[in-house]
Design an enzyme around this catalytic site. Structure first.
Site, PDB file in Angstrom:
ATOM      1  CB  CYS A  95      -1.003  -0.160   1.109  1.00 18.88           C
ATOM      2  SG  CYS A  95      -2.342   0.987   0.919  1.00 18.88           S
ATOM      3  NE  ARG A 128      -8.920   5.562   2.814  1.00 13.50           N
ATOM      4  CZ  ARG A 128      -7.576   6.047   2.697  1.00 13.50           C
ATOM      5  NH1 ARG A 128      -7.256   7.362   2.369  1.00 13.50           N
ATOM      6  NH2 ARG A 128      -6.679   5.151   2.660  1.00 13.50           N
ATOM      7  CG  HIS A 191      -3.386  -2.753   4.217  1.00  9.51           C
ATOM      8  ND1 HIS A 191      -2.217  -2.163   4.661  1.00  9.51           N
ATOM      9  CD2 HIS A 191      -3.693  -1.574   3.541  1.00  9.51           C
ATOM     10  CE1 HIS A 191      -1.787  -1.226   4.489  1.00  9.51           C
ATOM     11  NE2 HIS A 191      -2.896  -0.616   3.874  1.00  9.51           N
TER      12      HIS A 191
HETATM   13  N1  GLN Z   1      -2.126   6.895   2.269  1.00 11.88           N
HETATM   14  C1  GLN Z   1      -2.124   6.016   1.064  1.00 11.88           C
HETATM   15  C2  GLN Z   1      -3.412   6.150   0.451  1.00 11.88           C
HETATM   16  O1  GLN Z   1      -4.624   6.420   0.856  1.00 11.88           O
HETATM   17  C3  GLN Z   1      -1.731   4.643   1.458  1.00 11.88           C
HETATM   18  C4  GLN Z   1      -2.841   4.204   2.630  1.00 11.88           C
HETATM   19  C5  GLN Z   1      -2.265   2.790   3.260  1.00 11.88           C
HETATM   20  O2  GLN Z   1      -1.370   2.447   3.375  1.00 11.88           O
HETATM   21  N2  GLN Z   1      -3.351   2.116   3.359  1.00 11.88           N
HETATM   22  O3  GLN Z   1      -3.600   5.800  -0.587  1.00 11.88           O
END
Ligand code: GLN
Length: 241
Positions: A95, A128, A191
């Site tokens: 990520c 998101r 993740h």
């Molecule tokens: N900050 C990054 C995003 O939102 C990565 C987030 C994460 O590692 N979950 O795209």
């Protein structure tokens, strides 16, 4: 043989317990009688940055704020990391760590410069992308399951993806692909317990690391993964479209 794993910036990049993946790498080596050592390199580390005896580098995920802090330190080691990858070093990036391997990560108000190890770039989108995910992967010859939560959309150009999205959003919610495989780099938005959920992917990484140390290596002894495979198949069936 001793496999040495470097966890980069565990103090800042460890969303959803990404470090559990390192525990899985270590355990699957130990079950085969192969020793493993994990070393950590934090953001305030003053020790020299030396990858000469490292077999696997792991970079986890983090919030945008944490990525900005990490990026400044990471760029100091750009050449070392690039050389390591070009020299077939094994690198796992999850990520936020995945985004930082690219050219840049463009946020609304600023652009974070990346390591330019992969010819990819990331731009923040409005919504998101949060979902369970299932991929079909030629690399491991089967399904990879996981969970994604990212604002960034990553454009991977002509790079090979880790997998084709069967369920979830993937790199950019459009292309239908997730992650990148480049040399011995595995970069992904998935993740949390990626390796416990996908033992074949874990063994793919371990095999690459051992082969780099011992080109004559014949392959890992199989383990009894009946439970892990049942759990993996359960998720695949749950999200069948
Ligand atoms: N900050 C990054 C995003 O939102 C990565 C987030 C994460 O590692 N979950 O795209």
């Amino acid at each position: 043989m001793m496999i040495k794993i470097l966890h980069l910036y565990p103090d800042l990049l460890n969303l959803y317990g990404d470090r559990g993946n390192i525990a899985c790498l270590v355990k699957r080596l130990e079950w085969r009688g192969i020793k493993a050592e994990t070393v950590k390199y934090t953001c305030d580390d003053k020790r020299p940055f030396d990858l000469s005896d490292i077999d696997i580098v792991f970079i986890g995920g983090g919030s945008d704020r944490e990525q900005k802090i990490v990026c400044r330190r990471l760029l100091e080691h750009k050449k070392d990391l690039k050389d390591y990858v070009e020299n077939n070093g094994v690198l796992i990036a999850v990520c936020g760590g995945y985004q930082l391997l690219g050219k840049y990560y463009k946020l609304e108000d600023e652009t974070i410069e990346g390591l330019d190890i992969l010819d990819i770039y990331t731009e923040q989108g409005k919504k998101r992308l949060i979902s369970n995910a299932v991929l079909e992967s030629d690399t491991i010859g089967g399904k990879i399951v996981g969970f994604e939560n990212h604002g960034g959309r990553t454009h991977i150009g002509s790079h090979t993806p880790l997998g084709k999205v069967v369920y979830g959003f993937g790199n950019d919610d459009k292309s239908g692909y997730e992650g990148v495989i480049y040399k011995n780099v595995v970069a992904t938005y998935l993740h949390g317990p990626l390796f416990p959920k996908n033992p074949r992917l874990c063994d793919y990484v371990l095999t690459n690391a051992i082969k780099r140390r011992d080109p004559g290596f014949k392959g890992l002894e199989p383990l009894d993964d009946a439970l892990e495979i049942t759990a993996n198949e359960y998720i695949v069936n749950r999200f069948k479209t």
